[in-house]
Every structure is written in structure tokens, then in C-alpha cells.
Enzyme design. Structure first.
Site, PDB file in Angstrom:
ATOM      1  N   SER A   1      -4.595   1.707  -0.311  1.00 54.05           N
ATOM      2  CA  SER A   1      -4.078   1.755   0.414  1.00 54.05           C
ATOM      3  C   SER A   1      -2.854   3.510   1.095  1.00 54.05           C
ATOM      4  O   SER A   1      -3.716   4.177   0.977  1.00 54.05           O
ATOM      5  CB  SER A   1      -3.216   1.183  -0.827  1.00 54.05           C
ATOM      6  OG  SER A   1      -2.270   2.493  -1.877  1.00 54.05           O
TER       7      SER A   1
ATOM      8  N   CYS B   1      -9.318  -5.657   3.057  1.00 54.39           N
ATOM      9  CA  CYS B   1      -8.733  -4.933   4.301  1.00 54.39           C
ATOM     10  C   CYS B   1      -8.680  -5.071   5.832  1.00 54.39           C
ATOM     11  O   CYS B   1      -8.063  -4.877   6.906  1.00 54.39           O
ATOM     12  CB  CYS B   1      -9.473  -3.296   4.631  1.00 54.39           C
ATOM     13  SG  CYS B   1     -10.861  -3.074   5.070  1.00 54.39           S
TER      14      CYS B   1
ATOM     15  N   GLU C   1       2.208  -4.471   5.140  1.00 65.34           N
ATOM     16  CA  GLU C   1       0.209  -5.138   3.835  1.00 65.34           C
ATOM     17  C   GLU C   1       0.832  -5.838   2.678  1.00 65.34           C
ATOM     18  O   GLU C   1       1.379  -5.311   1.720  1.00 65.34           O
ATOM     19  CB  GLU C   1      -1.045  -3.874   3.767  1.00 65.34           C
ATOM     20  CG  GLU C   1      -1.425  -4.486   3.481  1.00 65.34           C
ATOM     21  CD  GLU C   1      -2.312  -3.852   2.685  1.00 65.34           C
ATOM     22  OE1 GLU C   1      -2.838  -2.378   2.536  1.00 65.34           O
ATOM     23  OE2 GLU C   1      -3.813  -4.113   3.210  1.00 65.34           O
TER      24      GLU C   1
END
Ligand code: NAD
Length: 410
Positions: A157, A212, A310
Site C-alpha cells: 500500500s 494494483c 484506493e
């Protein structure tokens, strides 16, 4: 080569292990194994990639050579979402370049990497070359701080990527930290309609949106938005949520209760915050797991958290714009720059997009433009901290030092 053969022989077992600990479907796990083994294919050509260069007679009797040498010990710290592929971006190439490696497995998916390490020994990998640590943040930070570790490869992350990058750089280490993303798909009115809708659904909801390179924003250009949103909803309605081991299931659970709560929180706040909740996946799937169906928001604005953050789950935000210029403005405003794609049949639109978009991995009529292992895997902006990306020639440069020798003999 023996390792590759062994991985292929154990593909079913590895796929079951990935599905068991990550939750993605067996078909997705098998696809991941293919992308992992592809990294070995790249390594099989390593002698040609490690070749040095020489320049003879730069002065009378003086030769210059550039040799590639290994760094020594390198560390790899990996996320939960690709239990096999992401570790295989790191240790095969690091070892092929002559290093030893210490991998820190994700504490949420420790089993597959353990099996991969066992198979490495079974293939004849010398003991001590591939090492495996289990643990979480403290273990990762201790590994980064260890004086023998020369370089750190990290994937995870954004919050942790920043910490890892800073800690490794402060200690004078080489570091590549691949981080979070918010990937946009721009849909032009002249796109090939059916394949575009199919690609968007796959890119947004494949692997539960926990990629991702997952598509999390669709930018609908011109007057197509109503039809596109309707077709995305219809397609999402057909996605079957359940146990990834069952053959008729398209989407498994998200990774944990914490992930479920985070994603459901975004959905709840998004519904209150002005965006139109077209499809709500909360409550879908069998009882007793972290199941969440595909969720679609329309009329999402670029000052909302739905567009900015995100979310890392099966949540797709649709932003409506009038033309390609406005679409590019939306994409390029994002703090992230991992992947971005355009769907169009026009060469002029495709060309304008590839020239102007601020993302490292660009797709043209490709929903998940994750490149093959032969070229660098390259995010920009807050999606990457460091200089040399993973895979391809960047990977070889990352895991080697260049020694330059100037010699003269009398
Ligand atoms: P994460 O950041 O929570 O964990 C990644 C790794 O870091 C784990 O091994 C974890 O144990 C370790 N870690 C956690 N906290 C740490 C700390 N404070 N210090 C040092 N190490 C720490 O990520 P995750 O939830 O496992 O994975 C999902 C994230 O990974 C998403 O943001 C996704 O976009 C990203 N990701 C990026 C890429 C890419 O190529 N850019 C690829 C895959 C995943």
C-alpha cells in the site's frame, strides 16, 4: 529450468493454495501462476542480460570493461493480493543476478510462498540462497534495517511504501517501492462496444478488485454514459459471488473482515455523498464470509473520496465528461499513476491518450495493461517510490552493480 518444470508440475496444488489463502477463484489463481512462471522465463535468458561491455584501446594499451556484479543480500517484502506472482517479480531475478534473497511473506497469505521456497530447494536451489521470513510490520522493518541487506524490493500500500522507501533510503539502501493505485479507463463513443464492456467488468471485478491494476474509475466520454452504466450493471448482475473453489463462481471473498468493513464503509458514505449507487454489492454471496458483490456508482465527482482513494475492492466509480480533453484532466488529476486505458477505435484518440496520460502502464483497448515480465512494471507518481522498476531491464539493473575496470599492461 528444473524449478520451472517443478512449478508447472505443482500448478494445481499451488492454485489451490492461492485460492485457499487469498480467496480468488481457481481460474484466477491459475492465471497468476502463468504470470509468475513468466518471470522465470525471463530469468532463463539471464546470461545475455548479465553480459558486460568492453571498449578496447581508449588510450594506448588501455582497455575499459563494464562488468555486472551482484549486490549480495537483497530483501523482498510482498502484499497479500498476488501470493505467487508478486514474490516472483523479486526472488527469481535477484537470484539469477547472483544475489541471495530474504523474502518477508505477507502475514495474510504465508502458505503459497512457503511452498514456493520448498520447491526451490527441491529443484536443487542451494540452501541459504532463498530465505523466507514470516511476520508483519516489525519483521519487515528489522529486515530493512539489517546491515547485510543491500537492497529492498517492496510491493504494497501507499502508506507502507512511503515508510519503507524512507527507512531504506535513510539507511543508504537501494529501494524500489511499488505502491497503491487508482486506475482509470476512458471510454470513447467510438469504442468496440461489447469487448469494451467485457474488459471493464473483468478489470474492475476480477480478483475482487484487489489488484494494483484493477480498474476503479470509468470515465465515460460524450453521450454514452447512460447506456454504458446500464450495460455495466447488467454484466455485474451476472457475476456469481462465492467460494472461489467452486467452478461456477466468478468472484471470491475479499481478504479480511477489516477489508470488508473498509470497502462497505466507502459504499455507505458514497451513497450518502451525492454519487448515484447503481448497484450495491453489500450482502451478496453466501453467509459467513467476507463476500461483497460488484458495486457501481454513477455520477461520481472528482472531489469525492470514491474518486480519490484506493478502495481496493469490487467498487467501480463512473465519472461523466464531455470530451477526451476533460477525460485526460480527470485521469491526470489523480495522485496515482499506475495504469490507465482508453477504449477507442480511433488512432488519433489513442495517440493523444498515450502521449498525454500521466501513468506508467497505458492500455489501448486493454482493461488491465499489466505488461509481461520482459519489460519494466512501471507505475508513476504516488504509485511508485524509487528509480528502477520491477522486472525487465530495470529489474536486472536493480539487482546488479556495475563495476568499471580500466586496465593497462606493459
Ligand atoms: P500492505 O502495505 O498492508 O502490506 C504489504 C507488506 O508490507 C506486507 O508484507 C506487510 O506485512 C508489510 N507491512 C505492513 N505494514 C508495514 C509497516 N508499517 N512497515 C513495514 N512493512 C509493513 O499491503 P497489502 O494490503 O498486503 O496489499 C495491497 C496493496 O498493495 C494495495 O495498495 C495495492 O495497490 C498494492 N499493490 C501494488 C502493486 C504494484 O505493482 N504497484 C502490486 C500489488 C499490490
Amino acid at each position: 529450468m528444473r524449478y520451472k518444470v517443478l512449478l508447472e508440475q505443482h500448478a494445481q496444488e499451488l492454485a489451490e493454495s492461492i485460492t485457499r489463502e487469498n480467496g480468488k477463484t481457481l481460474a484466477e489463481a491459475r492465471a497468476e501462476i502463468g504470470r509468475g512462471i513468466e518471470c522465470l522465463d525471463f530469468c532463463l535468458a539471464i546470461p545475455s542480460l548479465l553480459m558486460g561491455r568492453a571498449l578496447a584501446d581508449v588510450a594506448h594499451g588501455v582497455d575499459v570493461e563494464v562488468l555486472r556484479v551482484p549486490l549480495g543480500v537483497v530483501a523482498g517484502i510482498v502484499p497479500f493480493n498476488f501470493p505467487m506472482m508478486v514474490p516472483m517479480w523479486m526472488y527469481p531475478l535477484a537470484i539469477a543476478c547472483g544475489n541471495t534473497v530474504v523474502m518477508k511473506a505477507s502475514e495474510r497469505v504465508p502458505l503459497t510462498l512457503t511452498r514456493l521456497a520448498e520447491l526451490f530447494l527441491e529443484a536443487g536451489g542451494p540452501p541459504g540462497v532463498l530465505n523466507l521470513l514470516h511476520g508483519s510490520a516489525d519483521t519487515a522493518m528489522a529486515l530493512i534495517a539489517h546491515p547485510h541487506v543491500r537492497a529492498v524490493s517492496f510491493v504494497g500500500s501507499e502508506r507502507v511504501a512511503r515508510q519503507v522507501y524512507e527507512a531504506a533510503a535513510r539507511a543508504g539502501k537501494r529501494v524500489q517501492a511499488l505502491s497503491g493505485a487508482k486506475n482509470h479507463l476512458v471510454v470513447m463513443p467510438d469504442c468496440a462496444w461489447e469487448p469494451t464492456v467485457g474488459q471493464i467488468l473483468q478489470a474492475a471485478f476480477g480478483s475482487q478488485g484487489q489488484r494494483c491494476m484493477a480498474a476503479s474509475v470509468v470515465v465515460a466520454v460524450g453521450d454514452i454514459a447512460d447506456r454504458l452504466v446500464a450495460d455495466l450493471k447488467d454484466g455485474a448482475d451476472r457475476i456469481r459471488v462465492g467460494d472461489g473453489r467452486e467452478p461456477d463462481v466468478d468472484m471470491g471473498p475479499v481478504i479480511s473482515q477489516a477489508a470488508y468493513d473498509r470497502i462497505a464503509g466507502y459504499v455507505a458514505r458514497g451513497a450518502l455523498g451525492g454519487a448515484e449507487l447503481v448497484r450495491d454489492g453489500r450482502g451478496e454471496g453466501p453467509p459467513g464470509g467476507y463476500f461483497l458483490g460488484p458495486t457501481v456508482f454513477d455520477r461520481v465527482s472528482v472531489d469525492s473520496e470514491l474518486w480519490r482513494d484506493e478502495i481496493f475492492g469490487p467498487v467501480l466509480a463512473v465519472v461523466r465528461v464531455k470530451d477526451l480533453d476533460e477525460a485526460l484532466e480527470v485521469v491526470n488529476q489523480s495522485a496515482y499513476g499506475n495504469g490507465a486505458s482508453i477504449f477507442t477505435q480511433s488512432g488519433a484518440h489513442a495517440r493523444a491518450f498515450r502521449e498525454r496520460v500521466e501513468a506508467g502502464m497505458v492500455g489501448i483497448n486493454v482493461g488491465v495493461p499489466a505488461p509481461v515480465a520482459y519489460v519494466p512494471f512501471a507505475g508513476w507518481k504516488a504509485s511508485f517510490f524509487g528509480d528502477l522498476h520491477a522486472n525487465g531491464e530495470d529489474g536486472v539493473n536493480f539487482y546488479t552493480e556495475r563495476r568499471v575496470i580500466t586496465s593497462r599492461f606493459y
